[in-house]
Motif scaffolding. Structure first.
Motif, PDB file in Angstrom:
ATOM      1  N   VAL A 150      25.890  36.578  46.491  1.00 47.71           N
ATOM      2  CA  VAL A 150      26.971  35.914  47.227  1.00 47.71           C
ATOM      3  C   VAL A 150      27.586  34.817  46.380  1.00 47.71           C
ATOM      4  O   VAL A 150      26.876  33.927  45.889  1.00 47.71           O
ATOM      5  CB  VAL A 150      26.463  35.325  48.556  1.00 47.71           C
ATOM      6  CG1 VAL A 150      27.610  34.681  49.330  1.00 47.71           C
ATOM      7  CG2 VAL A 150      25.802  36.404  49.411  1.00 47.71           C
ATOM      8  N   GLY A 198      32.925  41.796  54.406  1.00 47.77           N
ATOM      9  CA  GLY A 198      31.807  41.170  53.712  1.00 47.77           C
ATOM     10  C   GLY A 198      30.484  41.390  54.404  1.00 47.77           C
ATOM     11  O   GLY A 198      29.469  41.676  53.765  1.00 47.77           O
ATOM     12  N   SER A 205      36.125  44.244  47.269  1.00 45.58           N
ATOM     13  CA  SER A 205      36.929  43.053  47.463  1.00 45.58           C
ATOM     14  C   SER A 205      38.354  43.453  47.815  1.00 45.58           C
ATOM     15  O   SER A 205      38.637  44.636  48.064  1.00 45.58           O
ATOM     16  CB  SER A 205      36.898  42.170  46.195  1.00 45.58           C
ATOM     17  OG  SER A 205      37.352  40.871  46.484  1.00 45.58           O
ATOM     18  N   GLN A 253      29.171  45.423  53.321  1.00 41.70           N
ATOM     19  CA  GLN A 253      28.517  45.008  52.080  1.00 41.70           C
ATOM     20  C   GLN A 253      27.112  44.466  52.342  1.00 41.70           C
ATOM     21  O   GLN A 253      26.128  45.116  51.990  1.00 41.70           O
ATOM     22  CB  GLN A 253      29.377  43.962  51.352  1.00 41.70           C
ATOM     23  CG  GLN A 253      30.719  44.525  50.893  1.00 41.70           C
ATOM     24  CD  GLN A 253      31.434  43.561  49.988  1.00 41.70           C
ATOM     25  OE1 GLN A 253      31.034  43.311  48.850  1.00 41.70           O
ATOM     26  NE2 GLN A 253      32.519  42.984  50.488  1.00 41.70           N
ATOM     27  N   ILE A 257      29.426  39.876  46.549  1.00 40.59           N
ATOM     28  CA  ILE A 257      30.345  39.577  47.656  1.00 40.59           C
ATOM     29  C   ILE A 257      31.177  38.361  47.297  1.00 40.59           C
ATOM     30  O   ILE A 257      30.653  37.255  47.117  1.00 40.59           O
ATOM     31  CB  ILE A 257      29.585  39.326  48.973  1.00 40.59           C
ATOM     32  CG1 ILE A 257      28.839  40.586  49.407  1.00 40.59           C
ATOM     33  CG2 ILE A 257      30.543  38.886  50.068  1.00 40.59           C
ATOM     34  CD1 ILE A 257      28.136  40.472  50.741  1.00 40.59           C
ATOM     35  N   ASN A 260      25.155  44.144  44.661  1.00 38.81           N
ATOM     36  CA  ASN A 260      26.510  44.042  45.206  1.00 38.81           C
ATOM     37  C   ASN A 260      26.977  42.590  45.177  1.00 38.81           C
ATOM     38  O   ASN A 260      26.297  41.706  45.702  1.00 38.81           O
ATOM     39  CB  ASN A 260      26.510  44.562  46.644  1.00 38.81           C
ATOM     40  CG  ASN A 260      27.894  44.673  47.265  1.00 38.81           C
ATOM     41  OD1 ASN A 260      28.268  45.724  47.752  1.00 38.81           O
ATOM     42  ND2 ASN A 260      28.665  43.598  47.271  1.00 38.81           N
ATOM     43  N   THR A 308      22.081  41.603  47.443  1.00 41.23           N
ATOM     44  CA  THR A 308      23.393  41.041  47.733  1.00 41.23           C
ATOM     45  C   THR A 308      23.534  39.721  46.989  1.00 41.23           C
ATOM     46  O   THR A 308      22.757  38.791  47.210  1.00 41.23           O
ATOM     47  CB  THR A 308      23.580  40.808  49.237  1.00 41.23           C
ATOM     48  OG1 THR A 308      23.475  42.058  49.924  1.00 41.23           O
ATOM     49  CG2 THR A 308      24.946  40.196  49.518  1.00 41.23           C
ATOM     50  N   LEU A 336      31.930  36.144  54.406  1.00 43.75           N
ATOM     51  CA  LEU A 336      30.917  36.859  55.165  1.00 43.75           C
ATOM     52  C   LEU A 336      31.268  36.942  56.644  1.00 43.75           C
ATOM     53  O   LEU A 336      30.742  37.794  57.361  1.00 43.75           O
ATOM     54  CB  LEU A 336      29.552  36.189  54.988  1.00 43.75           C
ATOM     55  CG  LEU A 336      28.835  36.502  53.672  1.00 43.75           C
ATOM     56  CD1 LEU A 336      27.656  35.558  53.466  1.00 43.75           C
ATOM     57  CD2 LEU A 336      28.367  37.949  53.636  1.00 43.75           C
TER      58      LEU A 336
END
Length: 510
Positions: free
Chosen positions: A233, A216, A256, A220, A207, A205, A231, A211
């Motif tokens: 980032v 976020g 998003s 997620q 992001i 995923n 994840t 966060l």
């Protein structure tokens, strides 16, 4: 007099296995973990060598490494005097350390306070003061270290985090988010996104949203940590980095705001990136056009798409519009989540529009240190969202207006009253009102209509005055100067609909 029409028993297109109704009439999931810590521990034990966190351009951690690092930082918090139930602020930028700080706070038995790093300094100071933090993770400072510590006896009803959301008074309100709130959102996300639990370690995923927002973090990061996924980032958004990361990190899940997808799709070199591996795209937080939905489906040909709607107070997702409805009903935010009940207060008998109310285990426990706001917003188990909505015969929810005059700028909420309060003190401003200006990319932008008190009114000077007072995304992108008084009713209330009709906007300031 307020009347409430409870949500009818609509058929929803989601998995409702294991959903039960408690003695208070609230739907809940069976067999959820007790806490975020027990959830995290289970993933570490099941997938110790799977990548858990990848910071683009930074460090990478497997589940075992992430657990060990978070436990060490939890020990560092305890060594700094942080006790169970203390508040710990997280002001770090998006990245691996943000995740470690969040998890370490949980392992220490404390309450994390994710801070919107885009807030202006006075807003940040208010959050830190109001929450009474015992420790703050500051950018540029090393994470505290100590003997590994894991507190793993938290109860589902214990508060795990306080997310601050801007209020119409200009003072942010801290939403008390319990472990059950988080875990219910995680389970909801898995079901409405259609993520295969057995495929968890194969999920990657990306992001690209903050966060410190529930989108976020809750829908997620924590979802991936629950299923054993990865994840990825992106610390700072750059559209080319966004596209290249999809390819280099083999990303297959993206959630998003519409503005980011719109920007990506218009890149001249979009076709150069192989995005065929993306299997799911989620969006929300701002209006989306049917055309953009169709462009998304064409640009990411193997992805199922869907629109999510929620609030900080619902710990993210309350409703979701699945792939099969996404284009035909792009103006809808979808169906109630499996454990969510919806109702409409003060419903108009002609239009069917009323204030949207939400009930479920994802609804937060109230506001920190604000009993009056809590009593007003949380009534008999129902959250009064302040959003005006209608629900059609299929159960599809349509948000038609925002009773709180919130402006949705590409997923960032801007309350007009807060900006109006800042304008009220500006030199040369006799009167001002703030409204949403439609924008094809951002959904909405902030517009201010100003009645000046001097003939030599300076727009640039006004913007310079506002910048230290407001977060960047709250500073108006449009200014309309008028000499006539603002339209008001006999009671002095601004007639914003009339004002929108009267106002012609020039070019955006930025």
């Amino acid at each position: 007099m307020m009347t409430i029409e409870a949500g009818r028993a609509y058929k929803i297109p989601f998995d409702t296995t294991g959903v039960y109704v408690d003695e208070h009439g609230v739907k809940r999931y069976q067999r959820l973990p007790e806490s975020l810590t027990t959830m995290f521990r289970a993933s570490v034990e099941a997938h110790p060598d799977v990548e858990a966190i990848v910071e683009v351009g930074g460090p990478r951690y497997t589940y075992r490494q992430l657990w060990e690092r978070a436990a060490t930082v939890a020990g560092g918090l305890r060594a700094r005097g942080v006790q169970r139930g203390d508040r710990v602020a997280n002001l770090l930028p998006a990245g691996a350390n943000w995740v470690i700080a969040f998890l370490a706070t949980q392992l220490a038995g404390a309450i994390v306070v994710p801070v919107n790093t885009r807030f202006a300094p006075p807003e940040i100071e208010y959050v830190l003061s109001d929450s009474g933090v015992a420790f703050t993770f500051w950018p540029g400072e090393p994470l505290p270290e100590g003997t590994a510590l894991v507190v793993d006896d938290a109860k589902p009803t214990d508060v795990a985090a306080i997310f601050y959301t801007s209020g119409t008074t200009g003072f942010p309100k801290g939403a008390l988010t319990t472990h059950e709130n988080f875990l219910s959102t995680i389970e909801t996300s898995i079901r409405v996104f259609g993520l295969g639990r057995s495929e968890g370690p194969k999920l990657r995923n990306l992001i690209s949203v903050p966060l410190f927002h529930v989108t976020g973090c809750n829908a997620q990061l924590l979802v991936q940590l629950a299923v054993g996924g990865t994840t990825v980032v992106l610390p700072e958004f750059d559209v080319q980095a966004f596209l290249s990361t999809i390819v280099t990190e083999h990303v297959n899940v993206i959630v998003s705001v519409p503005a980011i997808f719109a920007l990506a799709l218009v890149q001249g070199n979009f076709a150069d990136y192989d995005v065929s591996g993306v299997s799911f795209i989620g969006y929300g937080g701002a209006p989306i056009s049917p055309l953009l939905v169709e462009r998304l489906k064409a640009g990411f040909p193997n992805a199922r798409v869907g629109n999510g709607f929620g609030l900080t107070e619902t710990a993210s997702i309350a409703t979701f519009l699945p792939h099969d409805w996404a284009a035909e009903h792009a103006d809808s935010v979808g169906f109630a989540a499996p454990v969510v009940d919806l109702a409409l207060a003060d419903q108009d008998p002609t239009t069917g529009v009323g204030e949207l109310l939400v009930r479920g285990p994802n609804v937060v426990a109230g506001y920190w240190n604000k009993p009056e706001a809590t009593e007003s917003a949380f009534v008999d188990g129902w959250l009064h969202t302040g959003d005006l909505a209608r629900i059609d015969d299929e159960g599809l929810v349509y948000i038609v207006d925002r009773a709180k005059d919130v402006i949705n700028r590409g997923g960032e909420n801007v309350y007009s009253v807060e900006v109006e309060n800042a304008l009220a003190g500006a030199p040369g401003v006799a009167d001002a009102a703030v409204v949403a200006v439609p924008d094809e990319v951002m959904g909405e932008k902030v517009g201010a209509v100003v009645v000046p008190s001097t003939a030599d009114f300076d727009v640039a000077g006004l913007i310079a005055y506002l910048r230290p007072l407001l977060a960047d995304f709250k500073v108006p992108q449009y200014i309309s100067v008028r000499t006539q008084p603002l339209p008001r009713n006999p009671g002095g209330k601004l007639l914003k609909r009339q004002l929108r009709e009267q106002t012609t906007w020039g070019e955006a300031l930025r």
